[in-house]
Design a protein around this motif. Structure first.
Motif, PDB file in Angstrom:
ATOM      1  N   GLN A   1     -23.044  -7.697   0.055  1.00  0.00           N
ATOM      2  CA  GLN A   1     -23.855  -7.953  -1.150  1.00  0.00           C
ATOM      3  C   GLN A   1     -25.336  -7.850  -0.831  1.00  0.00           C
ATOM      4  O   GLN A   1     -26.123  -7.327  -1.612  1.00  0.00           O
ATOM      5  CB  GLN A   1     -23.521  -9.334  -1.714  1.00  0.00           C
ATOM      6  N   LYS A   2     -25.741  -8.324   0.343  1.00  0.00           N
ATOM      7  CA  LYS A   2     -27.152  -8.207   0.740  1.00  0.00           C
ATOM      8  C   LYS A   2     -27.546  -6.745   0.879  1.00  0.00           C
ATOM      9  O   LYS A   2     -28.601  -6.318   0.421  1.00  0.00           O
ATOM     10  CB  LYS A   2     -27.391  -8.921   2.071  1.00  0.00           C
ATOM     11  N   HIS A   3     -26.673  -5.983   1.524  1.00  0.00           N
ATOM     12  CA  HIS A   3     -26.968  -4.552   1.693  1.00  0.00           C
ATOM     13  C   HIS A   3     -27.040  -3.833   0.341  1.00  0.00           C
ATOM     14  O   HIS A   3     -27.899  -2.976   0.127  1.00  0.00           O
ATOM     15  CB  HIS A   3     -25.915  -3.886   2.582  1.00  0.00           C
ATOM     16  N   GLU A   4     -26.152  -4.192  -0.539  1.00  0.00           N
ATOM     17  CA  GLU A   4     -26.153  -3.569  -1.868  1.00  0.00           C
ATOM     18  C   GLU A   4     -27.427  -3.938  -2.637  1.00  0.00           C
ATOM     19  O   GLU A   4     -28.052  -3.083  -3.255  1.00  0.00           O
ATOM     20  CB  GLU A   4     -24.921  -4.029  -2.652  1.00  0.00           C
ATOM     21  N   ALA A   5     -27.848  -5.192  -2.544  1.00  0.00           N
ATOM     22  CA  ALA A   5     -29.089  -5.620  -3.217  1.00  0.00           C
ATOM     23  C   ALA A   5     -30.285  -4.898  -2.621  1.00  0.00           C
ATOM     24  O   ALA A   5     -31.198  -4.465  -3.330  1.00  0.00           O
ATOM     25  CB  ALA A   5     -29.263  -7.132  -3.093  1.00  0.00           C
ATOM     26  N   ALA A   6     -30.286  -4.722  -1.304  1.00  0.00           N
ATOM     27  CA  ALA A   6     -31.393  -4.004  -0.653  1.00  0.00           C
ATOM     28  C   ALA A   6     -31.405  -2.546  -1.106  1.00  0.00           C
ATOM     29  O   ALA A   6     -32.467  -1.972  -1.376  1.00  0.00           O
ATOM     30  CB  ALA A   6     -31.259  -4.104   0.864  1.00  0.00           C
ATOM     31  N   ALA A   7     -30.237  -1.935  -1.212  1.00  0.00           N
ATOM     32  CA  ALA A   7     -30.163  -0.540  -1.664  1.00  0.00           C
ATOM     33  C   ALA A   7     -30.671  -0.410  -3.095  1.00  0.00           C
ATOM     34  O   ALA A   7     -31.405   0.533  -3.423  1.00  0.00           O
ATOM     35  CB  ALA A   7     -28.723  -0.032  -1.567  1.00  0.00           C
ATOM     36  N   VAL A   8     -30.308  -1.346  -3.956  1.00  0.00           N
ATOM     37  CA  VAL A   8     -30.789  -1.320  -5.344  1.00  0.00           C
ATOM     38  C   VAL A   8     -32.312  -1.452  -5.387  1.00  0.00           C
ATOM     39  O   VAL A   8     -33.001  -0.755  -6.131  1.00  0.00           O
ATOM     40  CB  VAL A   8     -30.117  -2.449  -6.169  1.00  0.00           C
ATOM     41  N   THR A   9     -32.870  -2.315  -4.550  1.00  0.00           N
ATOM     42  CA  THR A   9     -34.325  -2.490  -4.498  1.00  0.00           C
ATOM     43  C   THR A   9     -35.003  -1.203  -4.039  1.00  0.00           C
ATOM     44  O   THR A   9     -35.988  -0.762  -4.633  1.00  0.00           O
ATOM     45  CB  THR A   9     -34.699  -3.647  -3.558  1.00  0.00           C
ATOM     46  N   VAL A  10     -34.476  -0.592  -3.013  1.00  0.00           N
ATOM     47  CA  VAL A  10     -35.061   0.664  -2.514  1.00  0.00           C
ATOM     48  C   VAL A  10     -34.987   1.749  -3.592  1.00  0.00           C
ATOM     49  O   VAL A  10     -35.958   2.475  -3.824  1.00  0.00           O
ATOM     50  CB  VAL A  10     -34.341   1.120  -1.216  1.00  0.00           C
ATOM     51  N   GLN A  11     -33.845   1.848  -4.270  1.00  0.00           N
ATOM     52  CA  GLN A  11     -33.704   2.849  -5.333  1.00  0.00           C
ATOM     53  C   GLN A  11     -34.702   2.597  -6.454  1.00  0.00           C
ATOM     54  O   GLN A  11     -35.315   3.529  -6.978  1.00  0.00           O
ATOM     55  CB  GLN A  11     -32.281   2.827  -5.886  1.00  0.00           C
ATOM     56  N   ARG A  12     -34.873   1.344  -6.816  1.00  0.00           N
ATOM     57  CA  ARG A  12     -35.802   1.010  -7.893  1.00  0.00           C
ATOM     58  C   ARG A  12     -37.232   1.405  -7.521  1.00  0.00           C
ATOM     59  O   ARG A  12     -37.937   2.026  -8.304  1.00  0.00           O
ATOM     60  CB  ARG A  12     -35.744  -0.486  -8.204  1.00  0.00           C
ATOM     61  N   HIS A  13     -37.625   1.106  -6.292  1.00  0.00           N
ATOM     62  CA  HIS A  13     -38.980   1.473  -5.858  1.00  0.00           C
ATOM     63  C   HIS A  13     -39.154   2.991  -5.783  1.00  0.00           C
ATOM     64  O   HIS A  13     -40.206   3.527  -6.137  1.00  0.00           O
ATOM     65  CB  HIS A  13     -39.303   0.817  -4.511  1.00  0.00           C
ATOM     66  N   TRP A  14     -38.121   3.675  -5.312  1.00  0.00           N
ATOM     67  CA  TRP A  14     -38.193   5.134  -5.239  1.00  0.00           C
ATOM     68  C   TRP A  14     -38.353   5.735  -6.637  1.00  0.00           C
ATOM     69  O   TRP A  14     -39.184   6.616  -6.852  1.00  0.00           O
ATOM     70  CB  TRP A  14     -36.943   5.675  -4.563  1.00  0.00           C
ATOM     71  N   ARG A  15     -37.544   5.254  -7.589  1.00  0.00           N
ATOM     72  CA  ARG A  15     -37.658   5.786  -8.951  1.00  0.00           C
ATOM     73  C   ARG A  15     -39.038   5.511  -9.542  1.00  0.00           C
ATOM     74  O   ARG A  15     -39.615   6.367 -10.197  1.00  0.00           O
ATOM     75  CB  ARG A  15     -36.588   5.155  -9.839  1.00  0.00           C
ATOM     76  N   ARG A  16     -39.551   4.306  -9.320  1.00  0.00           N
ATOM     77  CA  ARG A  16     -40.877   3.957  -9.840  1.00  0.00           C
ATOM     78  C   ARG A  16     -41.944   4.880  -9.251  1.00  0.00           C
ATOM     79  O   ARG A  16     -42.812   5.381  -9.957  1.00  0.00           O
ATOM     80  CB  ARG A  16     -41.203   2.505  -9.517  1.00  0.00           C
ATOM     81  N   ALA A  17     -41.870   5.131  -7.941  1.00  0.00           N
ATOM     82  CA  ALA A  17     -42.849   6.013  -7.300  1.00  0.00           C
ATOM     83  C   ALA A  17     -42.737   7.433  -7.846  1.00  0.00           C
ATOM     84  O   ALA A  17     -43.750   8.097  -8.105  1.00  0.00           O
ATOM     85  CB  ALA A  17     -42.643   6.008  -5.784  1.00  0.00           C
ATOM     86  N   LYS A  18     -41.523   7.897  -8.057  1.00  0.00           N
ATOM     87  CA  LYS A  18     -41.325   9.247  -8.588  1.00  0.00           C
ATOM     88  C   LYS A  18     -41.874   9.351 -10.008  1.00  0.00           C
ATOM     89  O   LYS A  18     -42.545  10.327 -10.345  1.00  0.00           O
ATOM     90  CB  LYS A  18     -39.850   9.598  -8.561  1.00  0.00           C
ATOM     91  N   ILE A  19     -41.619   8.358 -10.832  1.00  0.00           N
ATOM     92  CA  ILE A  19     -42.126   8.369 -12.207  1.00  0.00           C
ATOM     93  C   ILE A  19     -43.644   8.365 -12.203  1.00  0.00           C
ATOM     94  O   ILE A  19     -44.288   9.106 -12.956  1.00  0.00           O
ATOM     95  CB  ILE A  19     -41.559   7.169 -13.002  1.00  0.00           C
ATOM     96  N   ARG A  20     -44.242   7.546 -11.335  1.00  0.00           N
ATOM     97  CA  ARG A  20     -45.712   7.516 -11.266  1.00  0.00           C
ATOM     98  C   ARG A  20     -46.270   8.866 -10.830  1.00  0.00           C
ATOM     99  O   ARG A  20     -47.267   9.340 -11.358  1.00  0.00           O
ATOM    100  CB  ARG A  20     -46.173   6.418 -10.314  1.00  0.00           C
ATOM    101  N   ALA A  21     -45.630   9.480  -9.846  1.00  0.00           N
ATOM    102  CA  ALA A  21     -46.111  10.781  -9.367  1.00  0.00           C
ATOM    103  C   ALA A  21     -45.989  11.838 -10.470  1.00  0.00           C
ATOM    104  O   ALA A  21     -46.907  12.644 -10.673  1.00  0.00           O
ATOM    105  CB  ALA A  21     -45.322  11.203  -8.131  1.00  0.00           C
ATOM    106  N   ASP A  22     -44.854  11.835 -11.177  1.00  0.00           N
ATOM    107  CA  ASP A  22     -44.684  12.786 -12.282  1.00  0.00           C
ATOM    108  C   ASP A  22     -45.722  12.558 -13.370  1.00  0.00           C
ATOM    109  O   ASP A  22     -46.294  13.512 -13.917  1.00  0.00           O
ATOM    110  CB  ASP A  22     -43.276  12.651 -12.880  1.00  0.00           C
ATOM    111  N   HIS A  23     -45.973  11.304 -13.691  1.00  0.00           N
ATOM    112  CA  HIS A  23     -46.955  10.977 -14.734  1.00  0.00           C
ATOM    113  C   HIS A  23     -48.346  11.424 -14.310  1.00  0.00           C
ATOM    114  O   HIS A  23     -49.093  11.988 -15.110  1.00  0.00           O
ATOM    115  CB  HIS A  23     -46.929   9.469 -15.013  1.00  0.00           C
ATOM    116  N   LYS A  24     -48.697  11.191 -13.049  1.00  0.00           N
ATOM    117  CA  LYS A  24     -50.021  11.598 -12.555  1.00  0.00           C
ATOM    118  C   LYS A  24     -50.162  13.111 -12.608  1.00  0.00           C
ATOM    119  O   LYS A  24     -51.195  13.636 -13.005  1.00  0.00           O
ATOM    120  CB  LYS A  24     -50.247  11.093 -11.139  1.00  0.00           C
ATOM    121  N   SER A  25     -49.107  13.804 -12.238  1.00  0.00           N
ATOM    122  CA  SER A  25     -49.143  15.269 -12.264  1.00  0.00           C
ATOM    123  C   SER A  25     -49.337  15.780 -13.693  1.00  0.00           C
ATOM    124  O   SER A  25     -50.136  16.692 -13.936  1.00  0.00           O
ATOM    125  CB  SER A  25     -47.842  15.817 -11.678  1.00  0.00           C
TER     126      SER A  25
END
Length: 168
Positions: free
Chosen positions: A17-41
């Motif tokens: 469960q800890k590993h799954e929560a960590a994976a969800v957190t990493v995915q969320r941050h990755w998506r946020r960074a990608k959305i910000r980069a797309d928006h900036k572009s």
């Protein structure tokens, strides 16, 4: 033996469960960074298009104004005698210089106000972004601390249960 297997299974499940929560957190941050980069572009592209269009419109206006001024000057000079034309040309140049100076000054002040406003908005945005980042960090630390405390409590219960079972 069965108790140890249960406890081991439970610990493994908690770890998963800890590993799954960590994976969800990493995915969320990755998506946020990608959305910000797309928006900036997209914003950078829109700004480039706007700049090009404004420059084109301004050059057309300037060319039209230059043609108008040249036409007025030629008609004016042709209609008057040479001395009168010279005197008026000097006066017109002084007036144009003053008018252009006033126009440039007002345009400069307007651009300066806009730049100051944009800077203030950016600083406010940066402060809000920093606040949210700090808040996320604090929430993460709180979560880790609470899970640590809960783990300690769980180990204490498990140890006391084992002691009670051993005493019995």
């Amino acid at each position: 033996m069965k108790l140890i297997a249960c406890i081991t299974f439970h610990l493994i499940r908690l770890e998963e469960q800890k590993h799954e929560a960590a994976a969800v957190t990493v995915q969320r941050h990755w998506r946020r960074a990608k959305i910000r980069a797309d928006h900036k572009s997209m914003c950078d592209g829109a700004i480039m298009i706007q700049r090009t269009v404004r420059m084109f419109v301004q050059s057309k206006r300037f060319a039209l104004r230059v043609r108008s001024v040249v036409k007025i000057q030629s008609v004016f000079r042709g209609a008057l005698c040479r001395k009168e034309a010279e005197r008026r040309a000097v006066s017109a140049i002084v007036l144009q210089r003053t008018w252009r100076m006033q126009c440039c000054r007002s345009l400069f002040l307007k651009k300066k106000r806009c730049a100051l406003k944009a800077q203030a908005l950016f600083r406010a945005y940066a402060c809000v972004r920093q606040y949210h980042a700090m808040r996320e960090g604090v929430i993460c630390i709180q979560h880790l601390y609470r899970s640590h405390v809960e783990k300690q409590r769980h180990h204490a219960k498990r140890d006391s249960a084992a002691i009670v079972m051993q005493c019995a």
